[in-house]
Structures are given as C-alpha cells and as structure tokens.
Design an enzyme around this catalytic site. Sequence first.
Site, PDB file in Angstrom:
ATOM      1  CG  ASP A 141     -11.622  44.371-129.232  1.00 46.36           C
ATOM      2  OD1 ASP A 141     -11.579  45.610-129.093  1.00 46.36           O
ATOM      3  OD2 ASP A 141     -11.800  43.592-128.277  1.00 46.36           O
TER       4      ASP A 141
ATOM      5  CD  GLU B 233      -7.891  48.156-111.013  1.00 44.77           C
ATOM      6  OE1 GLU B 233      -7.781  48.680-109.897  1.00 44.77           O
ATOM      7  OE2 GLU B 233      -6.950  47.545-111.584  1.00 44.77           O
TER       8      GLU B 233
ATOM      9  CG  HIS C 182      -9.722  41.103-120.132  1.00 48.12           C
ATOM     10  ND1 HIS C 182      -9.110  40.228-119.259  1.00 48.12           N
ATOM     11  CD2 HIS C 182      -8.885  42.168-120.234  1.00 48.12           C
ATOM     12  CE1 HIS C 182      -7.949  40.729-118.864  1.00 48.12           C
ATOM     13  NE2 HIS C 182      -7.782  41.914-119.435  1.00 48.12           N
TER      14      HIS C 182
END
Length: 234
Positions: free
Chosen positions: A9, A54, A59
């Site tokens: 990821d 954003e 995260h």
Amino acid sequence: MLKRQIVLDTETTGLSPQEGHRIIEIGCVELINRRLTGNNFHVYLQPDRLIDAEAIAVHGITNEYLLDKPRFRDIAQQFYQYIEGAELVIHNAAFDVGFINHEFNLLSPSLGKVETICGVLDTLMLARQRHPGQKNNLDALCRRYDINNSHRTLHGALLDAEILADVYLAMTGGQVSLNLATEERSTGQQSSNSGQLKRTKALPVIFAADDELTAHEKRLDLVQKKGGVCLWRS
C-alpha cells in the site's frame, strides 16, 4: 515451490501522478506460501512538494513530518530488489502501481514498469467478483471477514498493508468452518471423527403400523408366487 507475495500500500500527496503528486509512504508485508514472514518494508518519503489538505485529512501525514525523510531515489534500489519477482497484492492496484511507475520513470525510464518485474493481484477486483453489488472497500471487507481494524483511525501504508494481508488470506482461504461439521473441525483442530456429522440429539425411530406390515407381507407373497427370490425371508 515457494510463492512469494508482497501485500503493498502507498500514501501520496494527492490523487494523480499526472498532476505531479508523489508517494510519501510505502508499506509492504511479505507472504511466503501464504504465511507472514515479518520481512516487511516500510518507509516515509520526502516528496519535494506540498501535500494536498484533502490527503492529509485521510492519512494524517504532514509536510513538516516529512522534512527529514529520504527521497524516493534514496530507497529506489532497495525497494526494487524487495519487490522484484514477487506477486504484488494491492487493493485498487491501478492507483498504487500508477504512482510507483511514475516514481520509477522520474528516476530512470530504464527501470521499466512494475508489471514487467512483478505479478499484480488486485484485491478490489477479486472482491467485486466474489461480492458483486456490495461495498468492497477495505473497511467493508474487514466487517465481512471479521477482521479487527478498530485501530485504523487514519489510513497508513504499513497498517493498511497488514490489514489487507489478513483480508486477502481470509478471502482466498476457502470456507473456514462448516456448521454441520464437528466442533473440532470448525475450529481448525484435528479430530478422530473428522468428516462425521455432529448429532445434538438421537434420531427418532418410526415403526411401521399393523396395516403397513400386512401390506408388506402380501407384496412379499406376490414376489414369491412369480418365482422371485425374497431376500427378506431367506
């Protein structure tokens, strides 16, 4: 033969490498023959550009946090060697592969594309095939396969890779338990009675009525009169 898979990821500064966005975190979890090895790869990267607000909301990685982190070129060789020859397991693979290919191309076009050095398995496509018409994001799959992700308050590359590894193993491992199987079998333990059904109570025994017995004897008489062999009377 050993099968090496890398559950991968990334986190990025934004949504599109075509708009100049870069990778800021890579998280990888290694599986050998479907077993976690602990040989993981994790790094934060300085992108040399600002992170979209954003993206930070998703995260939680800030520009300040990345100021002293290495750049992709500093870890490219190590990362390339880590994934080379493996099958990458990625949720929504087009996103992450697109960003990695962009980073490779910026560094050296001769590195080629991820698809030329790795196999790629997209767990989002796999989930859509197995659960059509349902939500198939990582949180939904965790609920469906009873994977604990309560510690996932924000996205993170390594954390999401670890969760995805659990989801992938559950999603591709076949049926874990059978309601009709023995208790030991349903918990994955061996049992001397494996394959036998577990009966919770005795089966009822129903005896024939007198008229049914009489009709049965008449049928046996008819069989014998026609020269047949009656096994019930032999």
